[in-house]
Design a protein around this motif. Structure first.
Motif, PDB file in Angstrom:
ATOM      1  N   GLN A  92     -11.146  22.030 -13.834  1.00  0.00           N
ATOM      2  CA  GLN A  92     -12.588  21.469 -14.428  1.00  0.00           C
ATOM      3  C   GLN A  92     -12.508  21.950 -15.966  1.00  0.00           C
ATOM      4  OE1 GLN A  92     -15.965  23.054 -12.318  1.00  0.00           O
ATOM      5  NE2 GLN A  92     -17.218  21.697 -13.565  1.00  0.00           N
ATOM      6  N   GLU A  93     -12.032  23.325 -16.357  1.00  0.00           N
ATOM      7  CA  GLU A  93     -12.377  23.707 -17.435  1.00  0.00           C
ATOM      8  C   GLU A  93     -11.496  23.088 -18.508  1.00  0.00           C
ATOM      9  OE1 GLU A  93     -12.987  28.651 -17.361  1.00  0.00           O
ATOM     10  OE2 GLU A  93     -11.079  27.846 -16.623  1.00  0.00           O
ATOM     11  N   VAL A  94     -10.090  22.755 -18.240  1.00  0.00           N
ATOM     12  CA  VAL A  94      -9.302  22.087 -18.900  1.00  0.00           C
ATOM     13  C   VAL A  94      -9.777  20.630 -19.162  1.00  0.00           C
ATOM     14  CG1 VAL A  94      -6.792  21.428 -19.620  1.00  0.00           C
ATOM     15  CG2 VAL A  94      -7.450  23.625 -18.665  1.00  0.00           C
ATOM     16  N   ASN A  95     -10.122  20.063 -18.036  1.00  0.00           N
ATOM     17  CA  ASN A  95     -10.457  18.503 -18.184  1.00  0.00           C
ATOM     18  C   ASN A  95     -11.733  18.561 -18.917  1.00  0.00           C
ATOM     19  OD1 ASN A  95      -8.700  17.036 -16.562  1.00  0.00           O
ATOM     20  ND2 ASN A  95      -9.501  18.110 -14.758  1.00  0.00           N
ATOM     21  N   ALA A  96     -12.725  19.122 -18.795  1.00  0.00           N
ATOM     22  CA  ALA A  96     -13.712  19.315 -19.764  1.00  0.00           C
ATOM     23  C   ALA A  96     -13.523  19.391 -21.203  1.00  0.00           C
ATOM     24  CB  ALA A  96     -14.812  20.371 -19.458  1.00  0.00           C
TER      25      ALA A  96
ATOM     26  N   TRP B 250      -4.417  20.072 -13.751  1.00  0.00           N
ATOM     27  CA  TRP B 250      -3.674  20.839 -15.060  1.00  0.00           C
ATOM     28  C   TRP B 250      -2.905  21.791 -14.547  1.00  0.00           C
ATOM     29  CZ3 TRP B 250      -3.037  19.052 -19.860  1.00  0.00           C
ATOM     30  CH2 TRP B 250      -3.836  18.068 -20.157  1.00  0.00           C
ATOM     31  N   ASN B 251      -3.380  22.554 -13.461  1.00  0.00           N
ATOM     32  CA  ASN B 251      -2.705  23.652 -12.884  1.00  0.00           C
ATOM     33  C   ASN B 251      -1.278  23.189 -12.504  1.00  0.00           C
ATOM     34  OD1 ASN B 251      -3.957  26.413 -12.819  1.00  0.00           O
ATOM     35  ND2 ASN B 251      -5.548  25.065 -12.149  1.00  0.00           N
ATOM     36  N   ASP B 252      -1.242  22.225 -11.559  1.00  0.00           N
ATOM     37  CA  ASP B 252      -0.063  21.785 -11.312  1.00  0.00           C
ATOM     38  C   ASP B 252       1.105  21.161 -12.369  1.00  0.00           C
ATOM     39  OD1 ASP B 252       1.987  20.514  -9.103  1.00  0.00           O
ATOM     40  OD2 ASP B 252       1.269  18.539  -9.870  1.00  0.00           O
ATOM     41  N   GLN B 253       0.286  20.438 -13.130  1.00  0.00           N
ATOM     42  CA  GLN B 253       1.006  19.736 -14.479  1.00  0.00           C
ATOM     43  C   GLN B 253       1.762  21.022 -15.242  1.00  0.00           C
ATOM     44  OE1 GLN B 253      -0.721  16.949 -16.812  1.00  0.00           O
ATOM     45  NE2 GLN B 253      -2.003  16.343 -15.157  1.00  0.00           N
ATOM     46  N   LEU B 254       0.989  21.995 -15.667  1.00  0.00           N
ATOM     47  CA  LEU B 254       1.551  22.970 -16.532  1.00  0.00           C
ATOM     48  C   LEU B 254       2.697  23.838 -15.592  1.00  0.00           C
ATOM     49  CD1 LEU B 254      -0.739  22.106 -18.377  1.00  0.00           C
ATOM     50  CD2 LEU B 254      -1.049  24.295 -18.974  1.00  0.00           C
ATOM     51  N   ASP B 255       2.314  24.108 -14.425  1.00  0.00           N
ATOM     52  CA  ASP B 255       3.328  25.037 -13.782  1.00  0.00           C
ATOM     53  C   ASP B 255       4.706  24.232 -13.521  1.00  0.00           C
ATOM     54  OD1 ASP B 255       3.898  27.004 -11.746  1.00  0.00           O
ATOM     55  OD2 ASP B 255       3.804  25.877 -10.335  1.00  0.00           O
ATOM     56  N   ARG B 256       4.574  23.049 -13.471  1.00  0.00           N
ATOM     57  CA  ARG B 256       5.941  22.260 -13.171  1.00  0.00           C
ATOM     58  C   ARG B 256       6.691  22.014 -14.537  1.00  0.00           C
ATOM     59  NH1 ARG B 256       5.630  17.332 -12.047  1.00  0.00           N
ATOM     60  NH2 ARG B 256       3.480  16.998 -12.385  1.00  0.00           N
ATOM     61  N   LEU B 257       5.951  21.468 -15.637  1.00  0.00           N
ATOM     62  CA  LEU B 257       6.616  20.941 -16.645  1.00  0.00           C
ATOM     63  C   LEU B 257       6.368  21.886 -18.218  1.00  0.00           C
ATOM     64  CD1 LEU B 257       4.844  17.466 -16.237  1.00  0.00           C
ATOM     65  CD2 LEU B 257       7.164  18.169 -15.672  1.00  0.00           C
ATOM     66  N   SER B 258       5.511  23.004 -17.925  1.00  0.00           N
ATOM     67  CA  SER B 258       5.672  23.814 -19.079  1.00  0.00           C
ATOM     68  C   SER B 258       6.492  25.121 -19.088  1.00  0.00           C
ATOM     69  CB  SER B 258       4.127  24.345 -19.211  1.00  0.00           C
ATOM     70  OG  SER B 258       3.442  23.083 -19.486  1.00  0.00           O
ATOM     71  N   LEU B 259       6.955  25.508 -20.323  1.00  0.00           N
ATOM     72  CA  LEU B 259       7.483  26.717 -20.613  1.00  0.00           C
ATOM     73  C   LEU B 259       6.286  27.947 -20.511  1.00  0.00           C
ATOM     74  CD1 LEU B 259       9.823  28.682 -21.344  1.00  0.00           C
ATOM     75  CD2 LEU B 259       9.324  28.127 -23.685  1.00  0.00           C
TER      76      LEU B 259
ATOM     77  N   PHE C 111       8.475  22.697 -27.551  1.00  0.00           N
ATOM     78  CA  PHE C 111       7.504  22.114 -28.532  1.00  0.00           C
ATOM     79  C   PHE C 111       6.092  22.417 -28.183  1.00  0.00           C
ATOM     80  CE2 PHE C 111       9.452  18.675 -26.349  1.00  0.00           C
ATOM     81  CZ  PHE C 111       8.423  17.742 -25.817  1.00  0.00           C
ATOM     82  N   VAL C 112       5.185  22.188 -29.130  1.00  0.00           N
ATOM     83  CA  VAL C 112       3.880  22.229 -28.698  1.00  0.00           C
ATOM     84  C   VAL C 112       3.337  21.026 -28.363  1.00  0.00           C
ATOM     85  CG1 VAL C 112       1.471  22.545 -29.835  1.00  0.00           C
ATOM     86  CG2 VAL C 112       3.506  24.320 -30.485  1.00  0.00           C
ATOM     87  N   GLU C 113       2.371  21.067 -27.265  1.00  0.00           N
ATOM     88  CA  GLU C 113       1.873  19.714 -26.874  1.00  0.00           C
ATOM     89  C   GLU C 113       0.355  20.221 -26.433  1.00  0.00           C
ATOM     90  OE1 GLU C 113       3.158  16.860 -26.314  1.00  0.00           O
ATOM     91  OE2 GLU C 113       1.767  15.936 -25.069  1.00  0.00           O
ATOM     92  N   ASP C 114      -0.733  19.147 -27.065  1.00  0.00           N
ATOM     93  CA  ASP C 114      -1.962  19.654 -26.554  1.00  0.00           C
ATOM     94  C   ASP C 114      -2.613  20.956 -27.124  1.00  0.00           C
ATOM     95  OD1 ASP C 114      -2.305  16.903 -25.259  1.00  0.00           O
ATOM     96  OD2 ASP C 114      -1.837  17.752 -23.337  1.00  0.00           O
ATOM     97  N   THR C 115      -2.712  21.069 -28.195  1.00  0.00           N
ATOM     98  CA  THR C 115      -3.691  22.101 -28.790  1.00  0.00           C
ATOM     99  C   THR C 115      -4.927  21.623 -28.829  1.00  0.00           C
ATOM    100  OG1 THR C 115      -1.627  22.815 -30.148  1.00  0.00           O
ATOM    101  CG2 THR C 115      -3.902  23.826 -30.671  1.00  0.00           C
TER     102      THR C 115
END
Length: 149
Positions: free
Chosen positions: A20-24, A39-48, A74-78
């Protein structure tokens, strides 16, 4: 370090957050309707990794560092909340991410155990034991492996 008047923001590598925090924050930053992304699932699976920024009122920034599982990150979504922009939050998010990756075990970063077989043909990787390994691909003379941030 907890936030204070002198240091009003707390930055944390792989800091906790709610979807909810990241979506907002994402909806505000990119001026779109509020989504219900996981976002928890996406970042856990795809992020360094990622860096969160918080103040006494909650999440005010996040940056996502994605990678190819090999040598490129590389940086994504700052994303920085409107109410704290122009205070150096975005710059500090990037600095913390860079410090963490260069001064830590980024040479052997954590990688999701999820299978990546669907990418095998497109990426030139052979996936074994649920971890992708580069196939032997000839490189032109003078072309070496890239470096991480």
């Amino acid at each position: 370090m907890p936030s204070s008047d002198l240091y009003p923001f707390l930055y944390e590598w792989r800091g906790s957050f709610t979807n909810q925090e990241v979506n907002a924050l994402h909806a505000e930053a990119f001026e779109h309707r509020l989504f219900d992304d996981d976002w928890n699932d996406q970042l856990d699976r795809l992020s360094l990794g990622w860096v969160t920024a918080r103040d006494d009122h909650g999440l005010v920034g996040i940056v996502n560092i994605i990678w190819d599982g090999l040598v490129h990150a590389f940086v994504e979504d700052t994303i920085v909340a409107v109410r704290v922009r122009r205070q150096g939050v975005g710059i500090r998010l990037i600095e913390v991410a860079r410090e963490r990756m260069t001064n830590s075990a980024a040479k052997t970063p954590p990688f999701s155990a999820a299978s990546h077989t669907e990418f095998e043909e497109d990426t030139g990787r052979e996936c074994q034991h649920q971890v992708c390994q580069p196939k032997e691909v000839p490189r032109p003379v003078g072309v070496g492996r890239g470096r991480r941030l």
